[in-house]
Design a protein around this motif. Structure first.
Motif, PDB file in Angstrom:
ATOM      1  N   UNK A  13       0.867  -1.185   0.000  1.00  0.00           N
ATOM      2  CA  UNK A  13       0.000   0.000   0.000  1.00  0.00           C
ATOM      3  C   UNK A  13       0.900   1.230   0.000  1.00  0.00           C
ATOM      4  N   UNK A  14       0.773   2.038  -1.036  1.00  0.00           N
ATOM      5  CA  UNK A  14       1.669   3.182  -1.221  1.00  0.00           C
ATOM      6  C   UNK A  14       0.865   4.482  -1.222  1.00  0.00           C
ATOM      7  N   UNK A  15       1.622   5.576  -1.233  1.00  0.00           N
ATOM      8  CA  UNK A  15       0.971   6.876  -1.147  1.00  0.00           C
ATOM      9  C   UNK A  15       1.709   7.886  -2.027  1.00  0.00           C
ATOM     10  N   UNK A  16       0.933   8.639  -2.802  1.00  0.00           N
ATOM     11  CA  UNK A  16       1.450   9.760  -3.582  1.00  0.00           C
ATOM     12  C   UNK A  16       0.656  11.000  -3.201  1.00  0.00           C
ATOM     13  N   UNK A  17       1.333  12.118  -3.018  1.00  0.00           N
ATOM     14  CA  UNK A  17       0.681  13.325  -2.518  1.00  0.00           C
ATOM     15  C   UNK A  17       1.066  14.512  -3.391  1.00  0.00           C
ATOM     16  N   UNK A  18       0.120  15.424  -3.583  1.00  0.00           N
ATOM     17  CA  UNK A  18       0.387  16.671  -4.303  1.00  0.00           C
ATOM     18  C   UNK A  18       0.279  17.837  -3.330  1.00  0.00           C
ATOM     19  N   UNK A  19       1.320  18.657  -3.264  1.00  0.00           N
ATOM     20  CA  UNK A  19       1.324  19.824  -2.394  1.00  0.00           C
ATOM     21  C   UNK A  19       1.448  21.084  -3.248  1.00  0.00           C
ATOM     22  N   UNK A  20       1.025  22.203  -2.678  1.00  0.00           N
ATOM     23  CA  UNK A  20       1.147  23.460  -3.395  1.00  0.00           C
ATOM     24  C   UNK A  20      -0.019  24.396  -3.138  1.00  0.00           C
ATOM     25  N   UNK A  21      -0.359  25.177  -4.146  1.00  0.00           N
ATOM     26  CA  UNK A  21      -1.380  26.215  -4.009  1.00  0.00           C
ATOM     27  C   UNK A  21      -2.725  25.720  -4.552  1.00  0.00           C
ATOM     28  N   UNK A  22      -3.550  26.667  -5.026  1.00  0.00           N
ATOM     29  CA  UNK A  22      -4.892  26.287  -5.476  1.00  0.00           C
ATOM     30  C   UNK A  22      -4.878  25.442  -6.745  1.00  0.00           C
ATOM     31  N   UNK A  44      -6.052   9.145 -10.366  1.00  0.00           N
ATOM     32  CA  UNK A  44      -6.623   7.940  -9.750  1.00  0.00           C
ATOM     33  C   UNK A  44      -7.334   7.077 -10.784  1.00  0.00           C
ATOM     34  N   UNK A  45      -8.123   7.714 -11.656  1.00  0.00           N
ATOM     35  CA  UNK A  45      -8.841   6.961 -12.690  1.00  0.00           C
ATOM     36  C   UNK A  45      -7.872   6.274 -13.650  1.00  0.00           C
ATOM     37  N   UNK A  46      -6.811   6.977 -14.033  1.00  0.00           N
ATOM     38  CA  UNK A  46      -5.830   6.404 -14.948  1.00  0.00           C
ATOM     39  C   UNK A  46      -5.061   5.263 -14.295  1.00  0.00           C
ATOM     40  N   UNK A  47      -4.749   5.422 -13.024  1.00  0.00           N
ATOM     41  CA  UNK A  47      -4.002   4.381 -12.314  1.00  0.00           C
ATOM     42  C   UNK A  47      -4.845   3.115 -12.161  1.00  0.00           C
ATOM     43  N   UNK A  48      -6.132   3.273 -11.936  1.00  0.00           N
ATOM     44  CA  UNK A  48      -7.016   2.108 -11.812  1.00  0.00           C
ATOM     45  C   UNK A  48      -7.102   1.323 -13.114  1.00  0.00           C
ATOM     46  N   UNK A  49      -6.932   1.996 -14.247  1.00  0.00           N
ATOM     47  CA  UNK A  49      -7.016   1.346 -15.550  1.00  0.00           C
ATOM     48  C   UNK A  49      -5.674   0.799 -16.022  1.00  0.00           C
ATOM     49  N   UNK A  50      -4.597   1.157 -15.344  1.00  0.00           N
ATOM     50  CA  UNK A  50      -3.248   0.786 -15.778  1.00  0.00           C
ATOM     51  C   UNK A  50      -2.900  -0.615 -15.264  1.00  0.00           C
ATOM     52  N   UNK A  51      -2.690  -1.565 -16.178  1.00  0.00           N
ATOM     53  CA  UNK A  51      -2.398  -2.940 -15.774  1.00  0.00           C
ATOM     54  C   UNK A  51      -0.990  -3.072 -15.196  1.00  0.00           C
ATOM     55  N   UNK A  52      -0.137  -2.085 -15.414  1.00  0.00           N
ATOM     56  CA  UNK A  52       1.225  -2.163 -14.881  1.00  0.00           C
ATOM     57  C   UNK A  52       1.262  -1.943 -13.376  1.00  0.00           C
ATOM     58  N   UNK A  53       0.281  -1.226 -12.862  1.00  0.00           N
ATOM     59  CA  UNK A  53       0.233  -0.913 -11.430  1.00  0.00           C
ATOM     60  C   UNK A  53      -0.546  -2.019 -10.720  1.00  0.00           C
ATOM     61  N   UNK A  54       0.136  -2.743  -9.820  1.00  0.00           N
ATOM     62  CA  UNK A  54      -0.468  -3.907  -9.183  1.00  0.00           C
ATOM     63  C   UNK A  54      -0.824  -3.676  -7.713  1.00  0.00           C
ATOM     64  N   UNK A  55      -0.217  -2.679  -7.083  1.00  0.00           N
ATOM     65  CA  UNK A  55      -0.446  -2.436  -5.661  1.00  0.00           C
ATOM     66  C   UNK A  55      -1.540  -1.393  -5.464  1.00  0.00           C
ATOM     67  N   UNK A  56      -1.910  -1.211  -4.221  1.00  0.00           N
ATOM     68  CA  UNK A  56      -2.916  -0.202  -3.888  1.00  0.00           C
ATOM     69  C   UNK A  56      -2.220   1.136  -3.617  1.00  0.00           C
TER      70      UNK A  56
END
Length: 302
Positions: A13-22, A44-56
């Protein structure tokens, strides 16, 4: 938006975060209740459709409306802010970095990938107006600190207004040129560390290869951070009127969709696969060690 109850990252289970302004927060996007705004929704939608990404993966939007590059500086002493709102006052430093990545209370400290999208409001702040070098130095410090923490940093450029005569167009374009040069320099340095130097003699070359092989096989070592280019929001393609909201400055839903597509397909997908590969490597080494231990026990019994 951010939450204090974010799940902890684990091996699978991994995490990606976006920081910054508006722009990071997704201001101008169209959403429904309970939905995340901005580019991360489309990532998120693209990652769910990507067969290369296997983890959550948990994709977290931590952008804060009105914040400047100085508000995200590491080790910044917190200053007064209105207690009943999270919207900062322009030109006043806030300790957002510590709130997100602090050792004790960092909400997303365990994120493996961090997308930095900040600097758009620097020209509005009195002490940063016209100070291109100071703005870029702030962003450099944010990125290098995250890199030293072992994060993969995707640095985005600053969006430009559709009108090239706008007062913020030229200053932010200048900042973008400096940011692109910084990322290019970082990528060159990182690639140079990986490449063999043809001028080295054979003994030194073999020693460097052995050191890298040992580091690659050492799954217990902390991951090495790096800085790469994220979405180039300063490109003229993002100034098309169809991608901007009514004010002509912020992205609309279509603009954030293109933002998410460029960010994911060009960079984030590859970096996510690299993070997962490190996990698979750990599992393979652990299984090999367990099998060897079991074989040794069987040999002793015989």
């Amino acid at each position: 938006m951010y939450h204090s109850f974010m799940p902890v990252s684990t091996e699978f289970v991994h995490k990606a975060v976006m920081i910054g302004d508006e722009v990071a927060e997704g201001f101008g996007d169209w959403i429904v209740c309970g939905q995340q705004a901005g580019a991360m929704k489309h990532v998120h939608n693209l990652m769910c459709e990507d067969v290369r990404v296997r983890h959550r993966w948990h994709l977290v939007n931590c952008g804060l409306f009105g914040s400047t590059s100085e508000d995200w500086l590491p080790d910044l002493a917190p200053t007064y802010r209105v207690p009943w709102t999270r919207v900062p006052r322009l030109g006043v430093g806030h300790n957002f970095f510590d709130k997100m990545f602090g050792e004790k209370s960092g909400i997303v400290r365990d994120a493996e990938i961090v997308i930095v999208c900040v600097g758009r409001n620097d020209e509005k702040a009195a002490h940063l107006k016209g100070r291109y070098d100071r703005s870029v130095d702030n962003i450099k410090k944010i990125a290098t600190t995250l890199r030293d923490m072992g994060k993969i940093v995707l640095l985005c450029t600053i969006p430009l207004p559709a009108d090239s005569t706008h007062v913020m167009w030229l200053p932010n374009r200048t900042r973008n040129d400096m940011l692109r040069a910084f990322v290019k320099e970082q990528e060159y340095e990182q690639q140079r560390d990986m490449d063999d130097n043809e001028k080295d003699d054979e003994q030194r070359r073999r020693k460097r290869i052995d050191e890298r092989t040992k580091a690659f096989n050492d799954v217990s070592a902390a991951p090495k951070g790096r800085i790469v280019m994220g979405a180039d929001l300063g490109h003229f393609g993002f100034t098309h009127p169809d991608l901007l909201s009514a004010d002509g400055h912020h992205f609309n839903s279509k603009g954030y969709k293109q933002f998410g597509q460029e960010l994911y397909r060009d960079k984030l997908a590859l970096e996510a696969v690299k993070v997962e590969f490190r996990t698979w490597k750990k599992v393979a080494v652990r299984k090999a060690a367990t099998k060897k231990s079991n074989d040794d026990d069987d040999d002793k019994k015989e």
